[in-house]
Write an enzyme that holds these catalytic residues in place. Structure first.
Site, PDB file in Angstrom:
ATOM      1  N   ALA A  39       1.107  -1.286  -0.263  1.00 35.87           N
ATOM      2  CA  ALA A  39       0.063   0.097  -0.204  1.00 35.87           C
ATOM      3  C   ALA A  39       0.954   1.335   0.200  1.00 35.87           C
ATOM      4  O   ALA A  39       0.205   2.299  -0.161  1.00 35.87           O
ATOM      5  CB  ALA A  39      -0.923  -0.246   1.614  1.00 35.87           C
ATOM      6  N   ASP A 147       0.795  -6.351   9.139  1.00 37.91           N
ATOM      7  CA  ASP A 147       0.822  -6.646   8.079  1.00 37.91           C
ATOM      8  C   ASP A 147       2.168  -8.183   7.971  1.00 37.91           C
ATOM      9  O   ASP A 147       3.201  -8.043   7.453  1.00 37.91           O
ATOM     10  CB  ASP A 147       1.134  -6.383   6.360  1.00 37.91           C
TER      11      ASP A 147
END
Length: 324
Positions: A39, A147
């Site tokens: 991202a 993550d």
């Protein structure tokens, strides 16, 4: 989650051989290939005056600065290196805008999947112990990894060691997880919130192990709890770790150290389970070997004593002959 258009972003599509020059330091980096993206941007393998490096470039200055700060903190956490070493931080000035980037140590190794292809299933547990050890250190410093997935992990060595290669999702404790991937996210499975806390990372760590048993992954069924129980029971790799994986799945661990200690006990018990067979074989072989060695030593001493006795008698007779 990642923006839908991330794959079309300029920073995710740098050409092989393209040169990035720092606006401030003027260091040059020549792109070899893309290693991955997320991202906050993309990571590339690049050549530089520092040797081969990993370069991460993104759109958002604040996100890149945040990651740089995390890497700096990692280098100071209890004297232990958790992530790659930070080498350079700069901006890349182009016709289309300015893109922030940072350069870090390139960790050469294998992906978890490639590593496990040629190793026994026990290695999955060993690597998880290493991962939990590092997670506990990170959590003690006030951060959650966020993550956590195989794409962000690498096995270096020998000696073999699991390492983190992307800290883009790292989040300060008690804040909302800023970056995640559904399969490893407890929110997706309905098993908790996306709050940065130890149990969030421990859920993801368990799912990393599940992913090793099911490399193609799987989507959520109507009853995730029954689905996960069936997946664990149906895997020879996962079945021995069922109790630990189910506790991580249900958020029953208070911290990474607790999960790690249970895993170490389990691995030790598994190793001891193999020991009796080894001992029984050793018990058959070693006494015989020792007896043979004792017989050899005894025979050697006897022969040596006889030789010395014979020589002494000969010498005695010789001396008597000289005096007569």
């Amino acid at each position: 989650m990642m923006p839908q258009d991330i794959r079309t972003s300029p920073v995710c599509n740098l050409a092989v051989g393209e040169e990035i020059r720092g606006k401030w330091s003027h260091y040059r980096y020549r792109i070899r290939r893309r290693l991955g993206y997320g991202a906050t941007g993309a990571v590339y393998l690049a050549d530089s005056d520092h040797g081969v490096v990993a370069l991460k470039i993104g759109h958002d200055q604040m996100s890149i600065t945040s990651e740089v700060n995390v890497l700096k903190r990692f280098s100071k956490v209890q004297g232990k290196v958790l992530g790659p070493s930070l080498i350079d931080v700069d901006d890349w000035l182009t016709r289309n805008g300015t893109y922030p980037f940072y350069v870090m140590e390139y960790l050469k190794g294998e992906t978890l999947f490639d590593f496990m292809k040629t190793r026994s299933p026990e290695w999955a547990g060993i690597l998880l112990v290493q991962l939990l050890t590092d997670l506990h250190t990170l959590h003690q410093a006030g951060w959650a990894f966020g993550d956590l997935k195989p794409d962000n992990l690498l096995v270096t060595g020998p000696p073999f060691r699991i390492r983190w290669i992307d800290v883009g999702g790292t989040t300060i404790m008690d804040r909302s997880i800023k970056e995640y991937t559904e399969f490893y996210d407890r929110g997706y499975w309905g098993k908790g919130t996306r709050k940065a806390e130890p149990s969030y990372d421990l859920f993801s760590a368990g799912m990393v192990m599940v992913n090793l048993a099911y490399p193609s992954r799987f989507t959520k069924a109507s009853d995730p709890d029954k689905q996960m129980q069936a997946k664990i029971a149906g895997s020879p790799m996962l079945k021995p770790y069922a109790s630990i994986l189910e506790k991580a799945w249900n958020g029953k661990y208070r911290n990474a150290e607790e999960m790690r200690n249970e895993l170490v006990l389990l691995l030790n018990a598994k190793e001891k389970g193999k020991t009796p067979l080894k001992k029984s074989r050793t018990a058959i072989q070693k006494p015989a070997t020792r007896q043979a060695q004792k017989k050899k030593q005894s025979s050697f001493l006897t022969e040596t004593l006889l030789v010395f006795t014979f020589v002494f008698i000969v010498y005695l007779f010789y001396m008597l002959g000289q005096t007569m």
